[in-house]
Design a protein around this motif. Sequence first.
Motif, PDB file in Angstrom:
ATOM      1  N   ILE A 107       6.229 -11.057  -4.895  1.00  0.00           N
ATOM      2  CA  ILE A 107       5.454 -11.289  -3.675  1.00  0.00           C
ATOM      3  C   ILE A 107       5.752 -10.202  -2.650  1.00  0.00           C
ATOM      4  O   ILE A 107       4.841  -9.691  -1.976  1.00  0.00           O
ATOM      5  N   ASP A 108       7.013  -9.827  -2.503  1.00  0.00           N
ATOM      6  CA  ASP A 108       7.359  -8.754  -1.567  1.00  0.00           C
ATOM      7  C   ASP A 108       6.669  -7.450  -1.930  1.00  0.00           C
ATOM      8  O   ASP A 108       6.262  -6.675  -1.043  1.00  0.00           O
ATOM      9  N   ARG A 109       6.541  -7.184  -3.234  1.00  0.00           N
ATOM     10  CA  ARG A 109       5.992  -5.914  -3.685  1.00  0.00           C
ATOM     11  C   ARG A 109       4.467  -5.930  -3.814  1.00  0.00           C
ATOM     12  O   ARG A 109       3.846  -4.865  -3.926  1.00  0.00           O
ATOM     13  N   ALA A 110       3.879  -7.114  -3.799  1.00  0.00           N
ATOM     14  CA  ALA A 110       2.429  -7.219  -3.966  1.00  0.00           C
ATOM     15  C   ALA A 110       1.668  -6.373  -2.932  1.00  0.00           C
ATOM     16  O   ALA A 110       0.752  -5.621  -3.299  1.00  0.00           O
ATOM     17  N   PRO A 111       2.006  -6.451  -1.631  1.00  0.00           N
ATOM     18  CA  PRO A 111       1.257  -5.634  -0.669  1.00  0.00           C
ATOM     19  C   PRO A 111       1.412  -4.138  -0.910  1.00  0.00           C
ATOM     20  O   PRO A 111       0.483  -3.365  -0.632  1.00  0.00           O
ATOM     21  N   GLU A 112       2.567  -3.705  -1.403  1.00  0.00           N
ATOM     22  CA  GLU A 112       2.757  -2.280  -1.680  1.00  0.00           C
ATOM     23  C   GLU A 112       1.834  -1.811  -2.801  1.00  0.00           C
ATOM     24  O   GLU A 112       1.436  -0.649  -2.841  1.00  0.00           O
TER      25      GLU A 112
END
Length: 309
Positions: A107-112
Amino acid sequence: MRTADSWPIAANMLSFGSRTADGIPNVDAPAESWRSQLQQVADLGFTEVDPTDAWLSIGELSDARFGELRTVLKEAGLSVLSVSTTRRSVIDAQHGDDYLRFGHTIIDRAPELGAEVVNFGFMQALTPAQERALWFWLADGHHDDLSDTATYELAVRRIRELADHAGELGVQVSLEMYEDTYIGTPDLAVRFLQDVDRENVGLNPDLGNLVRLHRPIEDIPTMFEKVLPLTNFWHIKNYTRDEDPATGSYATHPTPLVQGVVNYRAVIRQALELGFDGVFVCEHYGSDSLGVAALNRDYIRGVLRGAGR
């Protein structure tokens, strides 16, 4: 508004498996191996890909290796609008805590990555019998205990936890329907979604997982009627299905969308009428899975055009 030509229709990387040809886990493989596989996707005309953890677990990559993945995706000209988890149930008795932690990292990396949705489910690792079977769904797999109130409540709490985290980042969560789990039928899935009670959580109506089973199933159009109003993401695949009432035997087989028992022309149009505007991810098992996914992508675009999108 998304049109037939701009609608995100991704290839699922699960067709490549979790290891390289020489047996190295993809999480440990060089970026060149990832590039080679992603280029095959791009060569078939895909512009979107779902880097499922059945291929490469981005939740387990170091920051440096995650950076390598972003680089090879860019070089291949592929965007990521969804990330799927597979057989990593957050209530797995042995590994659930780890899978929950990996889920938060995804989830943390999804926007990246540019991903708008992360897909979770409660399916668990294949059993030895499933690994030996011609098709894994022909053997019995993991069953969530529907009478185990404590574990059910844990499942709800952990999905809420992931959903709240995702909501802070503007990411949606989708729950993948899969047999014999807490979201293994339309009625169970609707109930679970209501219990989670988060606006950024919807269903992945991957009813191919149910259609392929060698057992009685609910009427297919009725199943879709129950779940399409709650759908925010879609693993899409089709199967032939034959039932012989005289012998009680069943036969199913993976097939392109246009040829299977599910009438996706009707189902997709129904979803659009209900407001669906999420990502499609094309899946297929057996034969040239990636080639069939490309056929399915083109079929979906044709259906969307016919529906005036």
